[in-house]
Design a protein around this motif. Structure first.
Motif, PDB file in Angstrom:
ATOM      1  N   ASP A  22       0.871  -1.169   0.000  1.00 27.62           N
ATOM      2  CA  ASP A  22       0.000   0.000   0.000  1.00 27.62           C
ATOM      3  C   ASP A  22       0.916   1.229   0.000  1.00 27.62           C
ATOM      4  N   PRO A  23       0.404   2.439  -0.233  1.00 28.56           N
ATOM      5  CA  PRO A  23       1.272   3.621  -0.279  1.00 28.56           C
ATOM      6  C   PRO A  23       2.074   3.869   1.003  1.00 28.56           C
ATOM      7  N   LEU A  24       1.578   3.397   2.160  1.00 28.78           N
ATOM      8  CA  LEU A  24       2.300   3.591   3.415  1.00 28.78           C
ATOM      9  C   LEU A  24       3.321   2.474   3.669  1.00 28.78           C
ATOM     10  N   GLN A  25       3.385   1.506   2.754  1.00 29.56           N
ATOM     11  CA  GLN A  25       4.326   0.386   2.822  1.00 29.56           C
ATOM     12  C   GLN A  25       4.136  -0.459   4.082  1.00 29.56           C
ATOM     13  N   ILE A  26       2.873  -0.712   4.421  1.00 28.40           N
ATOM     14  CA  ILE A  26       2.551  -1.506   5.599  1.00 28.40           C
ATOM     15  C   ILE A  26       2.096  -2.911   5.202  1.00 28.40           C
ATOM     16  N   ILE A  27       1.286  -3.005   4.155  1.00 25.35           N
ATOM     17  CA  ILE A  27       0.686  -4.277   3.751  1.00 25.35           C
ATOM     18  C   ILE A  27       1.156  -4.672   2.351  1.00 25.35           C
ATOM     19  N   ALA A  28       1.575  -5.929   2.204  1.00 22.96           N
ATOM     20  CA  ALA A  28       1.945  -6.473   0.897  1.00 22.96           C
ATOM     21  C   ALA A  28       0.733  -7.202   0.331  1.00 22.96           C
ATOM     22  N   THR A  29       0.434  -6.947  -0.933  1.00 23.90           N
ATOM     23  CA  THR A  29      -0.732  -7.543  -1.578  1.00 23.90           C
ATOM     24  C   THR A  29      -0.344  -8.121  -2.928  1.00 23.90           C
ATOM     25  N   ALA A  30      -0.838  -9.317  -3.227  1.00 26.46           N
ATOM     26  CA  ALA A  30      -0.631  -9.911  -4.549  1.00 26.46           C
ATOM     27  C   ALA A  30      -1.326  -9.024  -5.577  1.00 26.46           C
ATOM     28  N   LEU A  31      -0.638  -8.716  -6.667  1.00 27.91           N
ATOM     29  CA  LEU A  31      -1.218  -7.836  -7.678  1.00 27.91           C
ATOM     30  C   LEU A  31      -1.689  -8.638  -8.887  1.00 27.91           C
ATOM     31  N   THR A  32      -0.766  -9.305  -9.572  1.00 29.75           N
ATOM     32  CA  THR A  32      -1.125 -10.033 -10.790  1.00 29.75           C
ATOM     33  C   THR A  32       0.041 -10.910 -11.226  1.00 29.75           C
ATOM     34  N   LYS A  91      -8.633 -27.760  -4.724  1.00 26.86           N
ATOM     35  CA  LYS A  91      -7.346 -28.240  -5.240  1.00 26.86           C
ATOM     36  C   LYS A  91      -7.058 -27.693  -6.641  1.00 26.86           C
ATOM     37  N   SER A  92      -8.071 -27.630  -7.502  1.00 27.74           N
ATOM     38  CA  SER A  92      -7.848 -27.113  -8.864  1.00 27.74           C
ATOM     39  C   SER A  92      -7.352 -25.668  -8.818  1.00 27.74           C
ATOM     40  N   LYS A  93      -7.890 -24.881  -7.901  1.00 26.71           N
ATOM     41  CA  LYS A  93      -7.489 -23.481  -7.752  1.00 26.71           C
ATOM     42  C   LYS A  93      -6.079 -23.407  -7.169  1.00 26.71           C
ATOM     43  N   ARG A  94      -5.772 -24.300  -6.218  1.00 26.57           N
ATOM     44  CA  ARG A  94      -4.462 -24.293  -5.570  1.00 26.57           C
ATOM     45  C   ARG A  94      -3.352 -24.629  -6.547  1.00 26.57           C
ATOM     46  N   GLN A  95      -3.680 -25.379  -7.597  1.00 27.17           N
ATOM     47  CA  GLN A  95      -2.645 -25.787  -8.544  1.00 27.17           C
ATOM     48  C   GLN A  95      -2.422 -24.774  -9.659  1.00 27.17           C
ATOM     49  N   GLU A  96      -3.177 -23.689  -9.652  1.00 29.66           N
ATOM     50  CA  GLU A  96      -2.971 -22.639 -10.648  1.00 29.66           C
ATOM     51  C   GLU A  96      -1.607 -22.009 -10.423  1.00 29.66           C
ATOM     52  N   LYS A  97      -0.743 -22.114 -11.416  1.00 29.24           N
ATOM     53  CA  LYS A  97       0.625 -21.616 -11.271  1.00 29.24           C
ATOM     54  C   LYS A  97       0.659 -20.104 -11.064  1.00 29.24           C
ATOM     55  N   GLY A  98      -0.217 -19.384 -11.728  1.00 29.42           N
ATOM     56  CA  GLY A  98      -0.242 -17.930 -11.583  1.00 29.42           C
ATOM     57  C   GLY A  98      -0.530 -17.495 -10.158  1.00 29.42           C
ATOM     58  N   LEU A  99      -1.422 -18.224  -9.495  1.00 34.30           N
ATOM     59  CA  LEU A  99      -1.744 -17.912  -8.106  1.00 34.30           C
ATOM     60  C   LEU A  99      -0.516 -18.134  -7.224  1.00 34.30           C
TER      61      LEU A  99
END
Length: 137
Positions: free
Chosen positions: A19-29, A110-118
């Motif tokens: 976030d702009p305050l550099q407190i929280i890391a978030t997955a973007l894409t 499980k199908s979602k967990r195996q998504e490489k992009g995630l």
């Protein structure tokens, strides 16, 4: 000002930001390596990035892994293309395993967990969190 982290791979690059305050890391894409430069350019038009953080692939003994040469080329081009933004490299050993475990614990199917992009975006988030923790020490 945000911090942007990359989990570089030859097929996909996971990206996370603070976030702009550099407190929280978030997955973007996740972005294909051929699209990374236009993605960064577009992102920088709307956001200010203080630092780029790149996961550095290492062997168990601390030496560079086979994929390190690709990451080295990416880091070199980041520094050349965006000389005003410092680039930090951070050990990324175990981030993919940690990402897979975190996704499994989240209760995703499980199908979602195996998504490489995630896995790649969660790995980038873990890399970013590691960098932020080291910075605080």
């Amino acid at each position: 000002m945000r911090i942007m982290a990359f989990d570089y791979g030859t097929k996909r690059i996971g990206i996370a930001v603070t976030d702009p305050l550099q407190i929280i890391a978030t997955a973007l894409t996740t972005v294909h390596p051929e699209e990374i430069w236009s993605f960064i350019d577009n992102y920088l038009q709307g956001e200010t990035v203080a630092t780029f953080v790149v996961g550095k692939p290492l062997q168990m003994d601390g030496s560079d892994s086979e994929s390190a040469q690709h990451v080295l080329g990416f880091v070199r081009k980041l520094k050349k293309t965006y000389p005003q933004i410092p680039v930090a490299e951070i050990d990324e050993r175990f981030t993919s395993k940690m990402a897979s475990a975190a996704i499994a614990q989240s209760g995703k199917k499980k199908s979602k967990r195996q998504e490489k992009g995630l896995v790649d975006t969660v790995s980038a988030t873990i890399i970013l969190q590691s960098y932020m923790q080291k910075k605080e020490l």
